[in-house]
Design a protein around this motif. Sequence first.
Motif, mmCIF file in Angstrom:
data_model
loop_
_atom_site.group_PDB
_atom_site.id
_atom_site.type_symbol
_atom_site.label_atom_id
_atom_site.label_comp_id
_atom_site.label_asym_id
_atom_site.label_seq_id
_atom_site.Cartn_x
_atom_site.Cartn_y
_atom_site.Cartn_z
ATOM 1 N N SER A 263 -4.336 -6.764 2.529
ATOM 2 C CA SER A 263 -3.552 -5.567 2.496
ATOM 3 C C SER A 263 -2.437 -5.453 3.536
ATOM 4 C CB SER A 263 -4.399 -4.378 2.519
ATOM 5 O OG SER A 263 -4.963 -4.400 3.729
ATOM 6 N N GLN A 264 -2.384 -6.263 4.591
ATOM 7 C CA GLN A 264 -1.435 -6.129 5.778
ATOM 8 C C GLN A 264 -0.504 -7.222 5.831
ATOM 9 O OE1 GLN A 264 -3.952 -5.432 9.124
ATOM 10 N NE2 GLN A 264 -4.616 -3.767 8.324
ATOM 11 N N LEU A 265 -0.511 -8.292 4.529
ATOM 12 C CA LEU A 265 0.288 -9.260 4.641
ATOM 13 C C LEU A 265 1.783 -9.048 4.655
ATOM 14 C CD1 LEU A 265 0.114 -12.348 4.007
ATOM 15 C CD2 LEU A 265 0.184 -11.703 1.814
ATOM 16 N N MET A 266 2.295 -7.857 4.173
ATOM 17 C CA MET A 266 3.592 -7.699 4.153
ATOM 18 C C MET A 266 4.545 -7.967 5.627
ATOM 19 S SD MET A 266 5.953 -4.136 3.087
ATOM 20 C CE MET A 266 7.404 -4.016 3.907
ATOM 21 N N MET A 267 3.975 -7.454 6.763
ATOM 22 C CA MET A 267 4.787 -7.621 7.843
ATOM 23 C C MET A 267 4.218 -8.784 8.680
ATOM 24 S SD MET A 267 7.355 -5.311 7.697
ATOM 25 C CE MET A 267 7.501 -5.211 9.301
ATOM 26 N N SER B 142 1.222 1.220 10.466
ATOM 27 C CA SER B 142 2.799 1.637 10.309
ATOM 28 C C SER B 142 2.812 3.137 9.965
ATOM 29 C CB SER B 142 3.609 1.218 9.146
ATOM 30 O OG SER B 142 3.089 1.024 8.076
ATOM 31 N N SER B 143 3.700 3.792 10.468
ATOM 32 C CA SER B 143 3.553 5.447 10.360
ATOM 33 C C SER B 143 4.080 5.870 9.083
ATOM 34 C CB SER B 143 4.297 6.119 11.471
ATOM 35 O OG SER B 143 5.801 5.416 11.192
ATOM 36 N N LYS B 144 5.072 5.135 8.384
ATOM 37 C CA LYS B 144 5.750 5.314 7.111
ATOM 38 C C LYS B 144 5.163 4.325 6.187
ATOM 39 C CE LYS B 144 9.396 8.061 9.185
ATOM 40 N NZ LYS B 144 10.710 8.172 9.255
ATOM 41 N N ASN B 145 4.451 4.685 5.236
ATOM 42 C CA ASN B 145 3.931 3.544 4.233
ATOM 43 C C ASN B 145 3.364 4.273 3.067
ATOM 44 O OD1 ASN B 145 0.893 4.032 4.422
ATOM 45 N ND2 ASN B 145 1.532 3.746 6.519
ATOM 46 N N PHE B 146 2.887 3.454 2.048
ATOM 47 C CA PHE B 146 2.141 3.890 0.938
ATOM 48 C C PHE B 146 1.314 2.784 0.454
ATOM 49 C CE2 PHE B 146 6.221 2.094 -1.117
ATOM 50 C CZ PHE B 146 5.655 1.331 -2.135
ATOM 51 N N ASP C 236 -6.832 -4.332 -3.021
ATOM 52 C CA ASP C 236 -6.712 -4.327 -1.745
ATOM 53 C C ASP C 236 -6.068 -3.365 -1.078
ATOM 54 O OD1 ASP C 236 -4.264 -5.039 -2.262
ATOM 55 O OD2 ASP C 236 -4.247 -6.634 -0.688
ATOM 56 N N SER C 237 -5.504 -2.323 -1.856
ATOM 57 C CA SER C 237 -4.635 -1.039 -1.596
ATOM 58 C C SER C 237 -3.521 -1.689 -0.539
ATOM 59 C CB SER C 237 -5.486 -0.304 -0.678
ATOM 60 O OG SER C 237 -6.572 0.305 -1.593
ATOM 61 N N PHE C 238 -2.706 -2.635 -1.159
ATOM 62 C CA PHE C 238 -1.731 -3.263 -0.284
ATOM 63 C C PHE C 238 -0.846 -2.223 0.484
ATOM 64 C CE2 PHE C 238 2.172 -5.669 0.257
ATOM 65 C CZ PHE C 238 1.589 -6.855 0.769
ATOM 66 N N LEU C 239 -0.578 -2.411 1.652
ATOM 67 C CA LEU C 239 -0.028 -1.336 2.408
ATOM 68 C C LEU C 239 1.526 -1.994 2.323
ATOM 69 C CD1 LEU C 239 0.153 0.835 4.718
ATOM 70 C CD2 LEU C 239 -0.225 -1.199 6.398
ATOM 71 N N VAL C 240 2.385 -0.941 1.934
ATOM 72 C CA VAL C 240 3.784 -1.117 2.003
ATOM 73 C C VAL C 240 4.385 -0.243 2.933
ATOM 74 C CG1 VAL C 240 6.141 -1.117 0.520
ATOM 75 C CG2 VAL C 240 3.814 -1.565 -0.525
ATOM 76 N N THR C 241 4.883 -0.885 4.164
ATOM 77 C CA THR C 241 5.580 -0.185 5.225
ATOM 78 C C THR C 241 6.992 0.063 4.718
ATOM 79 O OG1 THR C 241 4.288 -1.374 6.753
ATOM 80 C CG2 THR C 241 6.335 -0.432 7.563
ATOM 81 N N LEU C 242 7.401 1.187 5.069
ATOM 82 C CA LEU C 242 8.611 1.829 4.725
ATOM 83 C C LEU C 242 9.597 1.883 5.865
ATOM 84 C CD1 LEU C 242 7.626 4.995 2.841
ATOM 85 C CD2 LEU C 242 8.671 2.799 1.730
ATOM 86 N N PRO C 243 11.001 1.695 5.763
ATOM 87 C CA PRO C 243 12.059 1.610 6.921
ATOM 88 C C PRO C 243 11.663 2.975 7.912
ATOM 89 C CG PRO C 243 13.022 1.065 4.706
ATOM 90 C CD PRO C 243 11.675 1.604 4.457
#
Length: 166
Positions: free
Chosen positions: A35-39, A135-139, A145-152
């Motif tokens: 789920s933390q793969l994005m960053m 990350s503080s801003k995400n969905f 896996d409830s993939f975490l998408v971090t926002l700008p």
Amino acid sequence: IYLVKLTSRINYINLSIPQSFWKNNKPFILAFWHSQLMMISYTWKSSKKINILASSHSDGRFGAIVGRYFNLYNIPTSIDKNKLTIRVIYRKLKEKNYVGITPDGPRGPKEIVSEGIIKIARATNTPIIPCGFWSSKNFHLKSWDSFLVTLPFSKCRFVWQKPLYI
């Protein structure tokens, strides 16, 4: 992903742990949740690239394409029960390269370590170094896996843990 990096503040906790391995050219297996793969590419501070294990499924292939833009090499999984994949991983570690594995991926269950990473670490006598991301801003996506998408404009944190020797 790049926009998130440009607009966010990223902190690194325990970065000295992987730095000692990088400095001494000692291989390790980077473990992080699927789920933390994005960053994940932004925690990598070595000039030597990391080889990320990627599923042969369409999601994994897409992730591998995206990863190339962020200097991540891809180790595709083979259809034949991962036999070819294991040989590639063993070779990479023997050549003192770094390997990244999501121990709960590509199908889960979420945040449960599968035996694969343990077997690889034991067979190659290579330590596993876990790294987590927040990350503080995400969905979260509605995925297994409830993939975490971090926002700008987020506050982000990578937390490295002590090596695990199997």
